[in-house]
Design a protein around this motif. Structure first.
Motif, PDB file in Angstrom:
ATOM      1  N   VAL A 104      13.113  11.655  -1.195  1.00  0.00           N
ATOM      2  CA  VAL A 104      12.370  10.898  -2.215  1.00  0.00           C
ATOM      3  C   VAL A 104      10.965  10.639  -1.684  1.00  0.00           C
ATOM      4  O   VAL A 104      10.797  10.144  -0.563  1.00  0.00           O
ATOM      5  CB  VAL A 104      13.068   9.561  -2.537  1.00  0.00           C
ATOM      6  CG1 VAL A 104      12.246   8.764  -3.564  1.00  0.00           C
ATOM      7  CG2 VAL A 104      14.486   9.797  -3.061  1.00  0.00           C
ATOM      8  N   VAL A 105       9.967  10.965  -2.496  1.00  0.00           N
ATOM      9  CA  VAL A 105       8.572  10.756  -2.110  1.00  0.00           C
ATOM     10  C   VAL A 105       7.888   9.926  -3.185  1.00  0.00           C
ATOM     11  O   VAL A 105       8.069  10.182  -4.376  1.00  0.00           O
ATOM     12  CB  VAL A 105       7.843  12.106  -1.895  1.00  0.00           C
ATOM     13  CG1 VAL A 105       7.987  13.045  -3.073  1.00  0.00           C
ATOM     14  CG2 VAL A 105       6.365  11.885  -1.572  1.00  0.00           C
ATOM     15  N   ALA A 106       7.120   8.937  -2.773  1.00  0.00           N
ATOM     16  CA  ALA A 106       6.341   8.132  -3.708  1.00  0.00           C
ATOM     17  C   ALA A 106       4.922   8.675  -3.778  1.00  0.00           C
ATOM     18  O   ALA A 106       4.281   8.881  -2.746  1.00  0.00           O
ATOM     19  CB  ALA A 106       6.321   6.665  -3.279  1.00  0.00           C
ATOM     20  N   ALA A 107       4.445   8.925  -4.999  1.00  0.00           N
ATOM     21  CA  ALA A 107       3.064   9.336  -5.236  1.00  0.00           C
ATOM     22  C   ALA A 107       2.308   8.109  -5.727  1.00  0.00           C
ATOM     23  O   ALA A 107       2.532   7.653  -6.850  1.00  0.00           O
ATOM     24  CB  ALA A 107       3.008  10.455  -6.260  1.00  0.00           C
ATOM     25  N   VAL A 108       1.440   7.565  -4.892  1.00  0.00           N
ATOM     26  CA  VAL A 108       0.855   6.245  -5.144  1.00  0.00           C
ATOM     27  C   VAL A 108      -0.621   6.369  -5.525  1.00  0.00           C
ATOM     28  O   VAL A 108      -1.451   6.809  -4.722  1.00  0.00           O
ATOM     29  CB  VAL A 108       0.998   5.336  -3.906  1.00  0.00           C
ATOM     30  CG1 VAL A 108       0.465   3.941  -4.210  1.00  0.00           C
ATOM     31  CG2 VAL A 108       2.460   5.262  -3.462  1.00  0.00           C
ATOM     32  N   THR A 109      -0.917   5.977  -6.756  1.00  0.00           N
ATOM     33  CA  THR A 109      -2.290   5.854  -7.214  1.00  0.00           C
ATOM     34  C   THR A 109      -2.560   4.387  -7.511  1.00  0.00           C
ATOM     35  O   THR A 109      -1.671   3.660  -7.944  1.00  0.00           O
ATOM     36  CB  THR A 109      -2.517   6.666  -8.493  1.00  0.00           C
ATOM     37  OG1 THR A 109      -1.573   6.241  -9.487  1.00  0.00           O
ATOM     38  CG2 THR A 109      -2.331   8.158  -8.245  1.00  0.00           C
ATOM     39  N   GLY A 110      -3.767   3.927  -7.270  1.00  0.00           N
ATOM     40  CA  GLY A 110      -4.122   2.555  -7.612  1.00  0.00           C
ATOM     41  C   GLY A 110      -3.226   1.533  -6.944  1.00  0.00           C
ATOM     42  O   GLY A 110      -2.784   1.709  -5.804  1.00  0.00           O
ATOM     43  N   GLY A 169      -3.205   8.115  -2.969  1.00  0.00           N
ATOM     44  CA  GLY A 169      -4.529   8.562  -3.358  1.00  0.00           C
ATOM     45  C   GLY A 169      -5.590   7.741  -2.647  1.00  0.00           C
ATOM     46  O   GLY A 169      -5.299   6.669  -2.086  1.00  0.00           O
ATOM     47  N   PRO A 170      -6.858   8.194  -2.654  1.00  0.00           N
ATOM     48  CA  PRO A 170      -7.930   7.444  -1.984  1.00  0.00           C
ATOM     49  C   PRO A 170      -8.117   6.044  -2.549  1.00  0.00           C
ATOM     50  O   PRO A 170      -8.630   5.155  -1.855  1.00  0.00           O
ATOM     51  CB  PRO A 170      -9.175   8.309  -2.244  1.00  0.00           C
ATOM     52  CG  PRO A 170      -8.661   9.658  -2.601  1.00  0.00           C
ATOM     53  CD  PRO A 170      -7.334   9.450  -3.263  1.00  0.00           C
ATOM     54  N   ASP A 171      -7.686   5.837  -3.818  1.00  0.00           N
ATOM     55  CA  ASP A 171      -7.847   4.538  -4.464  1.00  0.00           C
ATOM     56  C   ASP A 171      -6.614   3.648  -4.326  1.00  0.00           C
ATOM     57  O   ASP A 171      -6.574   2.548  -4.882  1.00  0.00           O
ATOM     58  CB  ASP A 171      -8.144   4.736  -5.955  1.00  0.00           C
ATOM     59  CG  ASP A 171      -6.986   5.404  -6.702  1.00  0.00           C
ATOM     60  OD1 ASP A 171      -6.125   6.058  -6.043  1.00  0.00           O
ATOM     61  OD2 ASP A 171      -6.926   5.285  -7.945  1.00  0.00           O
ATOM     62  N   ALA A 172      -5.617   4.094  -3.594  1.00  0.00           N
ATOM     63  CA  ALA A 172      -4.368   3.338  -3.492  1.00  0.00           C
ATOM     64  C   ALA A 172      -4.592   2.010  -2.761  1.00  0.00           C
ATOM     65  O   ALA A 172      -5.361   1.931  -1.798  1.00  0.00           O
ATOM     66  CB  ALA A 172      -3.306   4.158  -2.768  1.00  0.00           C
ATOM     67  N   VAL A 173      -3.906   0.983  -3.232  1.00  0.00           N
ATOM     68  CA  VAL A 173      -3.956  -0.342  -2.620  1.00  0.00           C
ATOM     69  C   VAL A 173      -2.532  -0.887  -2.557  1.00  0.00           C
ATOM     70  O   VAL A 173      -1.885  -1.049  -3.591  1.00  0.00           O
ATOM     71  CB  VAL A 173      -4.846  -1.314  -3.419  1.00  0.00           C
ATOM     72  CG1 VAL A 173      -4.850  -2.685  -2.755  1.00  0.00           C
ATOM     73  CG2 VAL A 173      -6.263  -0.775  -3.554  1.00  0.00           C
ATOM     74  N   PHE A 221      -4.437  -7.408   0.657  1.00  0.00           N
ATOM     75  CA  PHE A 221      -4.297  -6.047   0.159  1.00  0.00           C
ATOM     76  C   PHE A 221      -4.662  -5.047   1.260  1.00  0.00           C
ATOM     77  O   PHE A 221      -5.524  -5.316   2.100  1.00  0.00           O
ATOM     78  CB  PHE A 221      -5.193  -5.806  -1.048  1.00  0.00           C
ATOM     79  CG  PHE A 221      -4.773  -6.581  -2.285  1.00  0.00           C
ATOM     80  CD1 PHE A 221      -3.634  -7.380  -2.298  1.00  0.00           C
ATOM     81  CD2 PHE A 221      -5.524  -6.498  -3.442  1.00  0.00           C
ATOM     82  CE1 PHE A 221      -3.255  -8.081  -3.429  1.00  0.00           C
ATOM     83  CE2 PHE A 221      -5.158  -7.192  -4.583  1.00  0.00           C
ATOM     84  CZ  PHE A 221      -4.021  -7.979  -4.583  1.00  0.00           C
ATOM     85  N   VAL A 222      -4.018  -3.900   1.230  1.00  0.00           N
ATOM     86  CA  VAL A 222      -4.228  -2.857   2.227  1.00  0.00           C
ATOM     87  C   VAL A 222      -4.688  -1.595   1.511  1.00  0.00           C
ATOM     88  O   VAL A 222      -3.952  -1.032   0.701  1.00  0.00           O
ATOM     89  CB  VAL A 222      -2.929  -2.572   3.006  1.00  0.00           C
ATOM     90  CG1 VAL A 222      -3.124  -1.423   3.980  1.00  0.00           C
ATOM     91  CG2 VAL A 222      -2.458  -3.819   3.739  1.00  0.00           C
ATOM     92  N   LYS A 223      -5.900  -1.153   1.812  1.00  0.00           N
ATOM     93  CA  LYS A 223      -6.407   0.073   1.198  1.00  0.00           C
ATOM     94  C   LYS A 223      -5.811   1.307   1.881  1.00  0.00           C
ATOM     95  O   LYS A 223      -5.178   1.217   2.925  1.00  0.00           O
ATOM     96  CB  LYS A 223      -7.933   0.083   1.259  1.00  0.00           C
ATOM     97  CG  LYS A 223      -8.565  -1.008   0.405  1.00  0.00           C
ATOM     98  CD  LYS A 223     -10.088  -0.937   0.431  1.00  0.00           C
ATOM     99  CE  LYS A 223     -10.694  -2.012  -0.447  1.00  0.00           C
ATOM    100  NZ  LYS A 223     -12.183  -1.971  -0.427  1.00  0.00           N
ATOM    101  N   ALA A 224      -6.047   2.453   1.251  1.00  0.00           N
ATOM    102  CA  ALA A 224      -5.344   3.678   1.631  1.00  0.00           C
ATOM    103  C   ALA A 224      -5.496   4.027   3.104  1.00  0.00           C
ATOM    104  O   ALA A 224      -4.511   4.365   3.777  1.00  0.00           O
ATOM    105  CB  ALA A 224      -5.825   4.834   0.758  1.00  0.00           C
TER     106      ALA A 224
END
Length: 262
Positions: free
Chosen positions: A102-108, A127-131, A169-172
């Motif tokens: 199982v893989v999570a694809a995380v945007t925003g 993604g680069p915008d993931a938080v 919050f933790v950025k990508a």
């Protein structure tokens, strides 16, 4: 791609051996009690279907999930939450228990319950915008869908305490540095699909045994973990794929076997 399970807010879409477990509750993919029920149903189907060899968790191009439905929870008394708390955990546990990669694809945003859902995956592509974040403490509560346990096991107790105590919050890039994300890529969904598709023709019972050995072993001491591994190692020799794989290796080298999934 067809919607093989379709709730109001959660879909399971299967194509070429890979299931996309998609959250779709505008605007923020808030995880309500109904969403939790639909996650359990979708995870159960992903577990049971032999044509599903791997799963991608996805919240869409804009964001993954901004957390549990706080408006819904704020209305509950202590006795009501006692009755509901098992449901809060079991939805994420159902995803974590899928016996396939199982893989999570995380945007925003992947915050609160959304972050906890990513922790149920085996790997996380951001993604680069993931938080990421567990901001529950800022609401006067704590994570309740596995955050205090899975986050500590993933990034270590001191980092987990920092994130949970502060709610920051933790950025990508920081997520990648501390192990909360495994890759930072421009298109996390495409990357996740590519990663998942490599398992479409893999030996499913060997993958299942490997995942169970790792996950169960992490929950116990080394000696017990080694015994779990020994039992799983011996058990896969009962599968036809083990015979096929080893015979192919002897004859043709690694990576040439054609597995039947039995």
């Amino acid at each position: 791609m067809s919607a093989d399970y379709a709730g109001d807010f959660v879909r399971l879409e299967v194509a070429d051996g890979v299931a996309t477990l998609r959250l779709d509750r505008p605007k923020m993919n808030a995880i309500s009690f109904q969403v939790q029920a639909e996650l359990r149903a979708a995870a159960e189907q992903a577990t049971e279907r032999s044509d599903v060899r791997a799963v991608v968790l996805y919240g869409g191009e804009r964001l993954f999930a901004a957390g549990n439905d706080v408006k819904e929870m704020a209305e509950l008394s202590y006795p009501e939450m006692v009755d509901r708390s098992a449901s809060v955990q079991s939805a994420v546990t159902a995803v974590a228990s899928i016996p396939k990669p199982v893989v999570a694809a995380v945007t925003g945003y992947a915050l609160g319950g959304g972050c906890e859902l990513t922790l149920a995956a085996d790997v996380r592509f951001a993604g680069p915008d993931a938080v990421f974040g567990q901001p529950e403490i800022l609401l006067g509560i704590i994570p309740g869908a596995g955050g205090t346990q899975r986050l500590a096991r993933l990034v270590g107790p001191s980092r987990a305490k920092d994130l949970i105590f502060t709610g920051r919050f933790v950025k990508a890039e920081e997520a990648l540095a501390i192990g909360l994300a495994d890759r930072v890529v421009e298109d996390p969904y495409a990357e996740a699909l590519g990663w998942a598709k490599q398992f479409a023709q893999a030996a499913p019972y060997a993958l299942r045994a490997a995942k169970e050995a790792i996950d169960r072993g992490l929950a116990t001491d080394l000696a017990t973990g080694l015994e779990i591994e020994r039992q799983q190692f011996a058990a896969v020799f009962a599968t036809a794929d083990a015979g096929t794989g080893m015979a192919s290796f002897v004859a043709n080298g690694p990576g040439k076997a054609v597995f039947e999934g039995r």
